[in-house]
Scaffold this motif. Structure first.
Motif, PDB file in Angstrom:
ATOM      1  N   THR A  87     126.525  43.803  84.012  1.00  0.00           N
ATOM      2  CA  THR A  87     126.070  42.798  83.036  1.00  0.00           C
ATOM      3  C   THR A  87     127.127  42.588  81.959  1.00  0.00           C
ATOM      4  O   THR A  87     127.436  41.447  81.591  1.00  0.00           O
ATOM      5  N   ASN A 122     125.404  36.422  88.383  1.00  0.00           N
ATOM      6  CA  ASN A 122     124.321  36.392  87.402  1.00  0.00           C
ATOM      7  C   ASN A 122     122.962  36.521  88.097  1.00  0.00           C
ATOM      8  O   ASN A 122     122.088  37.276  87.650  1.00  0.00           O
ATOM      9  N   PHE A 126     120.672  40.126  87.555  1.00  0.00           N
ATOM     10  CA  PHE A 126     119.374  40.108  86.887  1.00  0.00           C
ATOM     11  C   PHE A 126     118.218  40.337  87.859  1.00  0.00           C
ATOM     12  O   PHE A 126     117.158  40.826  87.450  1.00  0.00           O
ATOM     13  N   GLY A 176     115.313  35.870  90.182  1.00  0.00           N
ATOM     14  CA  GLY A 176     116.682  35.701  89.706  1.00  0.00           C
ATOM     15  C   GLY A 176     117.251  34.344  90.070  1.00  0.00           C
ATOM     16  O   GLY A 176     117.944  33.710  89.259  1.00  0.00           O
ATOM     17  N   THR A 179     115.335  31.516  87.936  1.00  0.00           N
ATOM     18  CA  THR A 179     115.733  31.583  86.524  1.00  0.00           C
ATOM     19  C   THR A 179     117.155  31.093  86.350  1.00  0.00           C
ATOM     20  O   THR A 179     117.495  30.448  85.348  1.00  0.00           O
ATOM     21  N   ASN A 180     117.994  31.374  87.347  1.00  0.00           N
ATOM     22  CA  ASN A 180     119.406  30.995  87.277  1.00  0.00           C
ATOM     23  C   ASN A 180     119.595  29.481  87.284  1.00  0.00           C
ATOM     24  O   ASN A 180     120.476  28.968  86.585  1.00  0.00           O
ATOM     25  N   GLN A 202     119.482  35.884  80.950  1.00  0.00           N
ATOM     26  CA  GLN A 202     119.986  35.279  82.184  1.00  0.00           C
ATOM     27  C   GLN A 202     120.065  33.760  82.064  1.00  0.00           C
ATOM     28  O   GLN A 202     121.054  33.146  82.474  1.00  0.00           O
ATOM     29  N   SER A 206     123.400  31.432  82.262  1.00  0.00           N
ATOM     30  CA  SER A 206     123.455  30.378  83.271  1.00  0.00           C
ATOM     31  C   SER A 206     123.742  29.018  82.640  1.00  0.00           C
ATOM     32  O   SER A 206     124.504  28.215  83.202  1.00  0.00           O
TER      33      SER A 206
END
Length: 225
Positions: A87, A122, A126, A176, A179-180, A202, A206
Motif C-alpha cells: 500500500t 490498487n 485493497f 476491490g 470500488t476501483n 482506495q 483510483s
C-alpha cells in the motif's frame, strides 16, 4: 487437494495475488527508476529501486515458506505487514508518476501503461485488506461472534441455498474491482469504520490514477498527435 486444504485455499490465493502485485509494482518501479520515465522523475526514486525489488521478493519468499509449512497465523500476520508495504509503495508510485506529468509528452505512452499497472495493483491490494478485516478471514469457517465488516446480499437475507454461505477471497476481489472503477460500494456495503476508511482510501487513489495520471497521459498523447 488435501495438502492445499490443510494450508488454506484462500491463503494460497492471497499469496498468489501478492506475487501478481509484486510483478505489477516491479513494472512501475522499473519504468520510473530505470526505464523510459526515469529522466522525467525529479526525485531520488531511482536510487531506491533495487532496495524495493529486494524487499518485495524477500517478503514473497517468506510468505511462500510460511504457507508451505502450514503456519497460518504467522502467515496471516505477515500478509498484513506485506500488504501494508504494498500500500505504501502504491502511494509512492502515485506521487512519482504525478511528478512525471510535468515532462509528460515524450513519455505519455509509458505513463499510461504505468497508470494501468497501478490501477490493477490498487484493486488487488485493497481486495486483500477487505479479506483481512472481514471475518472469517484466515479461518475460512463462519464466525457468528465477530461483527461483519461488509454486508453481502447473501448475509443480509434468507436466500435459497445460501444458509451456510461465507465469503471467500473472490468476493473481496469483486469489492476491490467495483470500488476501483465505480469509486463507491456496489453490492456489498461497508459496515465498520475500518472498512469505510479502506474504501475511501482506495477510491481516492483510483480517482487520482484515472483522472490525474491516466487523463494527463491521454491528453498528452492527443496533443502530440
Amino acid at each position: 487437494m488435501r495438502f492445499l486444504r490443510a494450508r488454506g485455499t484462500s491463503l494460497a490465493v492471497v499469496v498468489l495475488v501478492m506475487f501478481l502485485v509484486t510483478a505489477l509494482q516491479a513494472g512501475i518501479s522499473y519504468s520510473v527508476g530505470e526505464g523510459p520515465l526515469s529522466k522525467l522523475e525529479p526525485s531520488a526514486f531511482g536510487v531506491l529501486v533495487p532496495a524495493f525489488f529486494a524487499l518485495r521478493f524477500g517478503l514473497l519468499l517468506f510468505l511462500a515458506l510460511l504457507w508451505l509449512l502450514g503456519r497460518k497465523r504467522a502467515l496471516f500476520r505477515t500478509i498484513i505487514v506485506a500488504n501494508a508495504y504494498f500500500t505504501l509503495a502504491l502511494l509512492l508510485d502515485v506521487i512519482s508518476l504525478l511528478q512525471v506529468l510535468g515532462g509528460l509528452r515524450q513519455a505519455a505512452a509509458s505513463l499510461l501503461i504505468d497508470a494501468a499497472l497501478m490501477s490493477v495493483s490498487n484493486m488487488f491490494i485493497f481486495s486483500i485488506w477487505y479479506w483481512i478485516v472481514d471475518p472469517p478471514g484466515v479461518e475460512e469457517d463462519p464466525q457468528q461472534d465477530e461483527p461483519w465488516a461488509f454486508l453481502f446480499p447473501q448475509r443480509g437475507s434468507t436466500l435459497p441455498h445460501y444458509a451456510s454461505w461465507s465469503p471467500q477471497y473472490a468476493d473481496y476481489l469483486f469489492i476491490g474491482f467495483t470500488t476501483n472503477f465505480a469509486f463507491s460500494p456496489t453490492d456489498a456495503l461497508p459496515l465498520t469504520r475500518t472498512a469505510k476508511m479502506l474504501m475511501l482510501l482506495q477510491s481516492a487513489i483510483s480517482v487520482v490514477i484515472v483522472t490525474g495520471i491516466a487523463g494527463g497521459a491521454i491528453n498528452a498523447l492527443v496533443g502530440s498527435a
